[in-house]
Design a protein around this motif. Sequence first.
Motif, mmCIF file in Angstrom:
data_model
loop_
_atom_site.group_PDB
_atom_site.id
_atom_site.type_symbol
_atom_site.label_atom_id
_atom_site.label_comp_id
_atom_site.label_asym_id
_atom_site.label_seq_id
_atom_site.Cartn_x
_atom_site.Cartn_y
_atom_site.Cartn_z
ATOM 1 N N ASP A 58 0.587 -1.030 0.635
ATOM 2 C CA ASP A 58 0.274 0.403 0.130
ATOM 3 C C ASP A 58 1.203 0.891 -0.491
ATOM 4 N N HIS A 59 0.870 1.528 -1.820
ATOM 5 C CA HIS A 59 1.596 3.064 -1.398
ATOM 6 C C HIS A 59 0.902 3.603 -1.629
ATOM 7 N N PRO A 60 -0.067 4.341 -1.413
ATOM 8 C CA PRO A 60 -1.115 5.967 -1.999
ATOM 9 C C PRO A 60 0.063 7.149 -2.563
ATOM 10 N N TYR A 61 0.902 6.985 -2.295
ATOM 11 C CA TYR A 61 1.872 8.097 -3.082
ATOM 12 C C TYR A 61 2.619 7.751 -4.163
ATOM 13 N N GLN A 62 2.124 6.327 -4.817
ATOM 14 C CA GLN A 62 2.502 6.170 -5.910
ATOM 15 C C GLN A 62 1.727 5.173 -6.675
ATOM 16 N N PRO A 63 1.713 6.373 -7.957
ATOM 17 C CA PRO A 63 0.790 6.247 -9.505
ATOM 18 C C PRO A 63 1.020 5.197 -10.005
ATOM 19 N N ARG A 64 2.284 3.805 -10.202
ATOM 20 C CA ARG A 64 2.009 2.663 -11.019
ATOM 21 C C ARG A 64 1.466 2.153 -9.849
ATOM 22 N N LEU A 65 1.446 2.174 -8.831
ATOM 23 C CA LEU A 65 0.528 1.212 -8.416
ATOM 24 C C LEU A 65 -0.563 0.942 -7.690
ATOM 25 N N VAL A 88 2.030 -3.805 3.780
ATOM 26 C CA VAL A 88 1.448 -2.790 4.969
ATOM 27 C C VAL A 88 0.691 -1.406 4.507
ATOM 28 N N ALA A 89 -0.974 -1.554 5.067
ATOM 29 C CA ALA A 89 -1.469 -0.220 5.031
ATOM 30 C C ALA A 89 -0.871 1.071 5.546
ATOM 31 N N ASN A 90 -0.585 2.280 4.213
ATOM 32 C CA ASN A 90 0.242 3.289 5.228
ATOM 33 C C ASN A 90 -0.515 3.991 6.049
ATOM 34 N N LEU A 91 -0.261 4.232 6.743
ATOM 35 C CA LEU A 91 -1.328 4.614 8.152
ATOM 36 C C LEU A 91 -1.259 6.460 8.082
ATOM 37 N N PRO A 92 -0.539 6.580 8.156
ATOM 38 C CA PRO A 92 -0.589 8.296 7.286
ATOM 39 C C PRO A 92 -1.120 9.025 6.562
ATOM 40 N N LEU A 93 -1.731 7.904 5.629
ATOM 41 C CA LEU A 93 -2.111 8.653 4.455
ATOM 42 C C LEU A 93 -4.018 7.709 4.310
ATOM 43 N N ARG A 94 -3.878 7.031 5.698
ATOM 44 C CA ARG A 94 -5.097 6.237 6.047
ATOM 45 C C ARG A 94 -6.072 7.330 7.160
ATOM 46 N N GLN A 95 -7.127 7.839 7.431
ATOM 47 C CA GLN A 95 -6.824 7.372 8.478
ATOM 48 C C GLN A 95 -7.504 6.592 9.278
ATOM 49 N N VAL A 127 5.011 10.853 1.599
ATOM 50 C CA VAL A 127 3.521 11.149 2.897
ATOM 51 C C VAL A 127 3.173 12.730 2.874
ATOM 52 N N ALA A 128 4.333 13.652 3.115
ATOM 53 C CA ALA A 128 3.853 14.972 3.235
ATOM 54 C C ALA A 128 3.559 15.683 2.051
ATOM 55 N N ALA A 129 4.946 15.310 1.107
ATOM 56 C CA ALA A 129 4.318 15.598 -0.955
ATOM 57 C C ALA A 129 2.888 15.600 -1.231
#
Length: 535
Positions: A58-65, A88-95, A127-129
Amino acid sequence: MIHSSHTPDETLEQRMADYGHELVFGTFLTPAVDNPERVIALAQLTEQVGLDLVTVQDHPYQPRLMDAWTLLSVIAAHTQSVKVATNVANLPLRQPVVLARSVASLDLITGGRVELGLGAGGFLEAVAANGGPRRSAGESVEALEEALAIIREVWTPKGGGIRLVGRHYQVSGAKRGPAPAHDVEIWLGAYKPRMLGVTGRVADGWLPSSAYTPPEVLAGMNKIIDEAAVEAGRSPAEVRRLYNVSGRFGNGGGFLQGPEAAWIEQLAELTMSEGTSTYILASDDPDDIRRFADVAAGVREAVAAERSGTTSATRAVAGLEVATAAAASAPASGSRVGFSVVPTPAPAVRRSAVQVLDESERPTGPALDPSRTYAPHQLASGQHLIDVHDHLRGELEQIRDLVEQVAAGSLGVGAARSHINTMTMRQNNWTLGVYCETYCRLVTTHHSIEDASLFPRLRRADPALTSVVDRLQEEHLIIHDVLEGVDKALVALVDGSGDIAGLRAAVDLLDDTLLSHLSYEERELVEPLARLGVM
């Protein structure tokens, strides 16, 4: 949740390294956005070969995934038994509240097939970006522990509004629910001492990767988890030990760098020495996934022997040595001495008057050598093909049952039927359509993986099989056309231009064609798969 006979106040020296957990095996697939169908196909293959779990990163900041939760929902819809999890789930971008409800919702939909792998978010700048919080590594660990408490409160159905005020998350009166269908386990991706401590105190599992955590460092990290668990009043056995593994099948040395027998021995040893009970293969290669299913069976047998107190050296590597010796001592006469895997014959009676396969033109491969003997893991390779085919045969029977259910409803439909009865009939047709469409994709997926991976390897391993493999691929194209005929008959039934008789005829043709093909493929390939070891 995990249950154990260990008590919280026992010393770490007194406990056994094996926590006694049930063994679980799964895959760690790359959610590549450029080929979604292949990812889903590999998930289906995971289930077909008998593995237990499908995970994705789980990398929500990665558009190729692809988005992890969207993908896992689709995978769950295209499978029946495997569990799914983030790895694993990316907590900072998953409230946390939303994440908890996403997990619970999918768990309810799937009947309890979801677990939650959770991470603090290792790529802090990314994550910050993308609008997430800018936290230090230490703050990320604090936030994860707060979030874990919130998630569990959301899943707790009783009580008033949730009120947890932390440094990173503040929840003031949030409503509880929904509760998941089963007690979802939370597995933490942890490597540093502080995160390992959190894992021991509050998590249900520890999920490291062999690329970052080789076997020789597991003991020290397990010790930190165990000590933290005991200090928190928990048994260390309440924390499942998982392991993302990668390697290469073939000749070689080192960890997971050899044949299946070496993998079996090494993973069984990890279970008994470090308590690891869940192994997740990081590979997008269909051949690796099939072989890993063989490994899983071997590890289960070896660990069961160890746990039962069997101490003979011949139980090592899942008892392969004993079985091989027994096969070698068997008499050499008879048509299939030493080869106990029996291909499934085609039905003697055809359902359809149409025949799209000329079975008289089917080539044959090399004849069976009656003096040859086979080890159990070789026989398992051939049996895997039959097992996958049996799944397809079972699904075909379910389609026929659904057709007859629709037919029974159709017989009661007339001009005097109310609008609601008509809508029920349409719903019956739609349900059948969705099921058949899913089955058609399953067959196509199976054939696509064979065409792309298995068949080329068979040609290279034994050129005498080339004509057989070529014919099988030709039949795959014919079966695709027959499947299209089922789709057309379904459309005609739904829009009123066709009837149930037309759908029955299309399914009858599929029945004859597919069962004949599966039988032919087993007849020609089951023994070569065992002999050549290319499954």
